[in-house]
Design a protein around this motif. Sequence first.
Motif, PDB file in Angstrom:
ATOM      1  N   GLY A 177       1.328  -5.849   4.617  1.00  0.00           N
ATOM      2  CA  GLY A 177       1.254  -6.563   3.469  1.00  0.00           C
ATOM      3  C   GLY A 177      -0.207  -6.632   3.020  1.00  0.00           C
ATOM      4  N   GLN A 178      -1.117  -6.760   3.800  1.00  0.00           N
ATOM      5  CA  GLN A 178      -2.510  -6.969   3.518  1.00  0.00           C
ATOM      6  C   GLN A 178      -3.078  -5.564   3.139  1.00  0.00           C
ATOM      7  OE1 GLN A 178      -4.057  -8.177   7.376  1.00  0.00           O
ATOM      8  NE2 GLN A 178      -3.535 -10.314   6.954  1.00  0.00           N
ATOM      9  N   TYR A 179      -2.800  -4.403   3.805  1.00  0.00           N
ATOM     10  CA  TYR A 179      -2.908  -3.004   3.480  1.00  0.00           C
ATOM     11  C   TYR A 179      -2.432  -2.627   2.029  1.00  0.00           C
ATOM     12  CZ  TYR A 179      -4.300  -1.982   8.229  1.00  0.00           C
ATOM     13  OH  TYR A 179      -5.068  -1.842   9.387  1.00  0.00           O
ATOM     14  N   ALA A 180      -1.083  -3.292   1.636  1.00  0.00           N
ATOM     15  CA  ALA A 180      -0.455  -2.869   0.388  1.00  0.00           C
ATOM     16  C   ALA A 180      -1.541  -3.411  -0.651  1.00  0.00           C
ATOM     17  CB  ALA A 180       0.845  -3.448   0.360  1.00  0.00           C
ATOM     18  N   ARG A 181      -1.641  -4.871  -0.502  1.00  0.00           N
ATOM     19  CA  ARG A 181      -2.502  -5.609  -1.602  1.00  0.00           C
ATOM     20  C   ARG A 181      -3.875  -4.966  -1.794  1.00  0.00           C
ATOM     21  NH1 ARG A 181       1.145  -8.784   0.817  1.00  0.00           N
ATOM     22  NH2 ARG A 181       2.294 -10.435  -0.588  1.00  0.00           N
ATOM     23  N   LYS A 182      -4.267  -4.628  -0.567  1.00  0.00           N
ATOM     24  CA  LYS A 182      -5.859  -3.754  -0.697  1.00  0.00           C
ATOM     25  C   LYS A 182      -5.693  -2.578  -1.557  1.00  0.00           C
ATOM     26  CE  LYS A 182     -10.047  -3.537   0.548  1.00  0.00           C
ATOM     27  NZ  LYS A 182     -11.094  -4.485   0.156  1.00  0.00           N
ATOM     28  N   LEU A 183      -4.535  -1.796  -1.301  1.00  0.00           N
ATOM     29  CA  LEU A 183      -4.545  -0.557  -2.037  1.00  0.00           C
ATOM     30  C   LEU A 183      -4.109  -0.847  -3.573  1.00  0.00           C
ATOM     31  CD1 LEU A 183      -3.536   2.275  -2.336  1.00  0.00           C
ATOM     32  CD2 LEU A 183      -1.506   1.733  -1.600  1.00  0.00           C
ATOM     33  N   PHE A 184      -3.315  -1.871  -3.913  1.00  0.00           N
ATOM     34  CA  PHE A 184      -3.182  -2.136  -5.202  1.00  0.00           C
ATOM     35  C   PHE A 184      -4.408  -2.843  -5.883  1.00  0.00           C
ATOM     36  CE2 PHE A 184       1.223  -3.456  -3.669  1.00  0.00           C
ATOM     37  CZ  PHE A 184       1.846  -2.281  -3.836  1.00  0.00           C
ATOM     38  N   THR A 185      -5.186  -3.510  -5.239  1.00  0.00           N
ATOM     39  CA  THR A 185      -6.358  -4.085  -5.736  1.00  0.00           C
ATOM     40  C   THR A 185      -7.218  -2.984  -6.162  1.00  0.00           C
ATOM     41  OG1 THR A 185      -6.260  -6.145  -4.456  1.00  0.00           O
ATOM     42  CG2 THR A 185      -8.597  -5.295  -5.264  1.00  0.00           C
ATOM     43  N   ASN A 186      -7.572  -2.029  -5.021  1.00  0.00           N
ATOM     44  CA  ASN A 186      -8.443  -0.647  -5.353  1.00  0.00           C
ATOM     45  C   ASN A 186      -7.777  -0.005  -6.437  1.00  0.00           C
ATOM     46  OD1 ASN A 186     -10.136  -1.757  -3.189  1.00  0.00           O
ATOM     47  ND2 ASN A 186      -9.217  -0.310  -1.414  1.00  0.00           N
ATOM     48  N   MET A 187      -6.630   0.265  -6.689  1.00  0.00           N
ATOM     49  CA  MET A 187      -6.080   0.821  -7.586  1.00  0.00           C
ATOM     50  C   MET A 187      -6.004   0.389  -9.112  1.00  0.00           C
ATOM     51  SD  MET A 187      -2.547   2.614  -5.772  1.00  0.00           S
ATOM     52  CE  MET A 187      -2.035   3.282  -7.360  1.00  0.00           C
ATOM     53  N   GLY A 188      -6.392  -1.279  -8.993  1.00  0.00           N
ATOM     54  CA  GLY A 188      -6.447  -1.844 -10.351  1.00  0.00           C
ATOM     55  C   GLY A 188      -5.196  -2.539 -10.844  1.00  0.00           C
ATOM     56  N   ILE A 189      -4.227  -2.356 -10.007  1.00  0.00           N
ATOM     57  CA  ILE A 189      -2.719  -2.889 -10.324  1.00  0.00           C
ATOM     58  C   ILE A 189      -2.182  -4.053  -9.743  1.00  0.00           C
ATOM     59  CG2 ILE A 189      -2.145  -0.535 -11.096  1.00  0.00           C
ATOM     60  CD1 ILE A 189      -0.504  -0.428  -8.877  1.00  0.00           C
ATOM     61  N   LEU A 190      -2.845  -4.927  -8.749  1.00  0.00           N
ATOM     62  CA  LEU A 190      -2.592  -5.786  -8.266  1.00  0.00           C
ATOM     63  C   LEU A 190      -1.943  -6.797  -9.017  1.00  0.00           C
ATOM     64  CD1 LEU A 190      -2.221  -7.331  -5.346  1.00  0.00           C
ATOM     65  CD2 LEU A 190      -4.459  -8.601  -5.858  1.00  0.00           C
ATOM     66  N   ASP A 191      -2.342  -7.475 -10.144  1.00  0.00           N
ATOM     67  CA  ASP A 191      -1.984  -8.501 -10.949  1.00  0.00           C
ATOM     68  C   ASP A 191      -0.445  -7.849 -11.555  1.00  0.00           C
ATOM     69  OD1 ASP A 191      -3.992  -9.983 -10.572  1.00  0.00           O
ATOM     70  OD2 ASP A 191      -4.909  -9.356 -12.516  1.00  0.00           O
ATOM     71  N   GLN A 192      -0.319  -6.675 -11.997  1.00  0.00           N
ATOM     72  CA  GLN A 192       0.937  -6.235 -12.496  1.00  0.00           C
ATOM     73  C   GLN A 192       2.156  -6.340 -11.274  1.00  0.00           C
ATOM     74  OE1 GLN A 192      -2.302  -5.321 -13.054  1.00  0.00           O
ATOM     75  NE2 GLN A 192      -2.168  -3.311 -14.660  1.00  0.00           N
TER      76      GLN A 192
END
Length: 300
Positions: free
Chosen positions: A183-198
Amino acid sequence: MKKRKRLLQMMMAVSLVGGLLSGCGQAGIKPVPATQAASAQTETSKPAQEKTTAVETAKAEEAKPVDVYVFIAASLKNTMEKIKVNYESTHPGVTIIYNADSSGTLQKQIEEGAQCDIFFSAAPKQMNALKDGGLVEEGSDTNLLVNKVVLIKPKGKKTAVTGFENITAASSLALAGEDVPVGQYARKLFTNMGILDQVMKMEINEGANVTAVLSAVAEGSNEVGVVYATDAASMPEKVEIIAEADKTKIDPAVYPLGLIKDREASEDQKKAAAEFKKYLTSDDSVMKLFTDAGFTRYTE
């Protein structure tokens, strides 16, 4: 007449001497009582019996039962069960007891005093936290495996999602909690992709560990989910991989293991734990089981 008398006297004399000799011979042979014979036999066999008993005692001490408590990330469970069977078959008296869950949950249990001899984490974060807390035997931790983060869907089901880039096109997402490495890896990925909020605005089914996420997608409860490649490989008839996480946007999923300072452990238990840890990190047959499951060996 005199001759006959003398002959008779000579014959009687010979007979008398023979009888005396016979009597002397019989008197010279004294039979050994049965009790004395048995006693002698027992005395003769005593050293051999004592030697046998000593060997049996040594063997009993070698096979003295000992339990080794190993806390493992949920994504390791299938492979570790195979390793347990192989190890116990060649180490009589040693029982490997697993506690499989998310690495974050296992970390908390160890910090709260749960009996643990070896911790095998799905990320360095949890191991480092235990090291900082003085709960890991100094110099015993080592990075062993690497896993991939992947996006999956139920086998045979249709979805508009083609990769992590358009994951928000899914009606629902199975995602491990924030204290779970995947879950931490996934959130880090979404953050780096700029889509975490969505992504966090989606309908999310938060799993307690990666196994829960895998089950949710396999059962069709969620359209897509984020797990490790090894988890997807364990259910090829239930799920299929849509995409792998971009290596340039996420750190590798590294699996470290180390010896925990178990205050309840006996010296025999500590020794058995160290031997099992050595087996996990140095035996080629163990690494083959891991690579067959989809893991790769960690390299600097």
